[in-house]
Design a protein around this motif. Sequence first.
Motif, PDB file in Angstrom:
ATOM      1  N   VAL A   1       0.806  -1.224   0.000  1.00 44.34           N
ATOM      2  CA  VAL A   1       0.000   0.000   0.000  1.00 44.34           C
ATOM      3  C   VAL A   1       0.834   1.268   0.000  1.00 44.34           C
ATOM      4  O   VAL A   1       0.321   2.351  -0.235  1.00 44.34           O
ATOM      5  CB  VAL A   1      -0.951  -0.001   1.229  1.00 44.34           C
ATOM      6  N   GLY A   2       2.147   1.160   0.225  1.00 44.79           N
ATOM      7  CA  GLY A   2       2.971   2.353   0.368  1.00 44.79           C
ATOM      8  C   GLY A   2       3.405   2.980  -0.933  1.00 44.79           C
ATOM      9  O   GLY A   2       4.004   4.061  -0.933  1.00 44.79           O
ATOM     10  N   ASN A   3       3.119   2.342  -2.046  1.00 49.22           N
ATOM     11  CA  ASN A   3       3.530   2.874  -3.350  1.00 49.22           C
ATOM     12  C   ASN A   3       2.596   3.992  -3.801  1.00 49.22           C
ATOM     13  O   ASN A   3       1.575   4.265  -3.175  1.00 49.22           O
ATOM     14  CB  ASN A   3       3.582   1.743  -4.381  1.00 49.22           C
ATOM     15  N   ARG A   4       2.944   4.626  -4.911  1.00 44.74           N
ATOM     16  CA  ARG A   4       2.215   5.811  -5.368  1.00 44.74           C
ATOM     17  C   ARG A   4       0.775   5.507  -5.779  1.00 44.74           C
ATOM     18  O   ARG A   4      -0.063   6.414  -5.825  1.00 44.74           O
ATOM     19  CB  ARG A   4       2.968   6.486  -6.524  1.00 44.74           C
ATOM     20  N   THR A   5       0.452   4.247  -6.083  1.00 45.81           N
ATOM     21  CA  THR A   5      -0.924   3.910  -6.467  1.00 45.81           C
ATOM     22  C   THR A   5      -1.796   3.663  -5.246  1.00 45.81           C
ATOM     23  O   THR A   5      -3.024   3.716  -5.349  1.00 45.81           O
ATOM     24  CB  THR A   5      -0.965   2.652  -7.360  1.00 45.81           C
ATOM     25  N   GLY A   6      -1.168   3.360  -4.103  1.00 45.04           N
ATOM     26  CA  GLY A   6      -1.925   3.034  -2.902  1.00 45.04           C
ATOM     27  C   GLY A   6      -2.573   1.666  -2.947  1.00 45.04           C
ATOM     28  O   GLY A   6      -3.392   1.341  -2.088  1.00 45.04           O
ATOM     29  N   ARG A   7      -2.219   0.865  -3.959  1.00 46.27           N
ATOM     30  CA  ARG A   7      -2.827  -0.459  -4.104  1.00 46.27           C
ATOM     31  C   ARG A   7      -1.752  -1.542  -4.129  1.00 46.27           C
ATOM     32  O   ARG A   7      -0.622  -1.296  -4.566  1.00 46.27           O
ATOM     33  CB  ARG A   7      -3.663  -0.538  -5.389  1.00 46.27           C
ATOM     34  N   SER A   8      -2.133  -2.730  -3.705  1.00 46.42           N
ATOM     35  CA  SER A   8      -1.197  -3.850  -3.712  1.00 46.42           C
ATOM     36  C   SER A   8      -0.776  -4.193  -5.130  1.00 46.42           C
ATOM     37  O   SER A   8      -1.587  -4.171  -6.068  1.00 46.42           O
ATOM     38  CB  SER A   8      -1.847  -5.074  -3.059  1.00 46.42           C
ATOM     39  N   LEU A   9       0.496  -4.552  -5.270  1.00 47.28           N
ATOM     40  CA  LEU A   9       1.013  -4.972  -6.568  1.00 47.28           C
ATOM     41  C   LEU A   9       0.736  -6.446  -6.843  1.00 47.28           C
ATOM     42  O   LEU A   9       1.136  -6.964  -7.893  1.00 47.28           O
ATOM     43  CB  LEU A   9       2.515  -4.698  -6.645  1.00 47.28           C
ATOM     44  N   ASN A  10       0.057  -7.111  -5.933  1.00 46.32           N
ATOM     45  CA  ASN A  10      -0.264  -8.521  -6.149  1.00 46.32           C
ATOM     46  C   ASN A  10      -1.085  -8.727  -7.418  1.00 46.32           C
ATOM     47  O   ASN A  10      -0.914  -9.726  -8.135  1.00 46.32           O
ATOM     48  CB  ASN A  10      -1.023  -9.094  -4.951  1.00 46.32           C
ATOM     49  N   ALA A  11      -1.995  -7.785  -7.710  1.00 44.93           N
ATOM     50  CA  ALA A  11      -2.836  -7.934  -8.902  1.00 44.93           C
ATOM     51  C   ALA A  11      -1.980  -7.902 -10.169  1.00 44.93           C
ATOM     52  O   ALA A  11      -2.212  -8.669 -11.110  1.00 44.93           O
ATOM     53  CB  ALA A  11      -3.893  -6.836  -8.946  1.00 44.93           C
ATOM     54  N   LEU A  12      -0.979  -7.017 -10.193  1.00 46.88           N
ATOM     55  CA  LEU A  12      -0.080  -6.961 -11.351  1.00 46.88           C
ATOM     56  C   LEU A  12       0.766  -8.231 -11.434  1.00 46.88           C
ATOM     57  O   LEU A  12       1.007  -8.757 -12.531  1.00 46.88           O
ATOM     58  CB  LEU A  12       0.820  -5.732 -11.261  1.00 46.88           C
TER      59      LEU A  12
END
Length: 238
Positions: free
Chosen positions: A191-202
């Motif tokens: 959640v700490g990245n600029r998107t605020g979303r987990s990178l698990n989906a990517l």
Amino acid sequence: MDNFNILDVPRWYRDLPHQREALEWLWSRLSEDDRREFVRRWRAEASAPPVQNPQPVVTLAQLRALFPFVPRPEQFLDSLNEALARYQITTPLRAAHFLGQVGHETGGLRWLEEIWGPTPAQRGYEGRRDLGNTQPGDGYRFRGRGLFQLTGRANYERFARAVGQPQIIENPDLVATPYWAAQSAGWFWHVGNRTGRSLNALADRDDLRGITLVINGGLNGLEDRRLWTEKAKRVLHG
């Protein structure tokens, strides 16, 4: 008034003067205890839940195969597995993408702290408000550390708040220790990245380019990241 729902506020908020005034009025009506409880609950929603006795995602043998030039990979094993479990990076594909990025960012798990010259780019960290570097010396003090090279006062402060560890600001070198190096990367992934979303989906879509854009802000080192990720896939699928 009958149709107003407090949960709609984030969707409609545009930082307009009357909106700020309304929120400031509401905040002023809360007691100190209520404010602290609100902040605790708000931040808890942005953090992954604690993990008890996580099942290992990566074995010591796999860690040694992936990062063969690390003298003592066992010092990372428990911390890494805890972070992977905490942030649901628990499938082989998710873990491969996470570890592939780690491989690039740390030179094969050898560098938990940015190698400092300073280079012209590193000198440019000083005074960068987008990184939150507002105090003299912040550029060097909050240089890249951790498995994803957390950089800038603002990011250190956000991470410290998320994990409830204010001492990280007082002693940012903590992020270069195995435990906090792994936790900072897991938090950034989650959640700490600029998107605020987990990178698990990517990661589930095997989208190396998309993950790199979020972690790097560009596509620097894309081919090296690809090589590390493909190696991690082979190691983890055994």
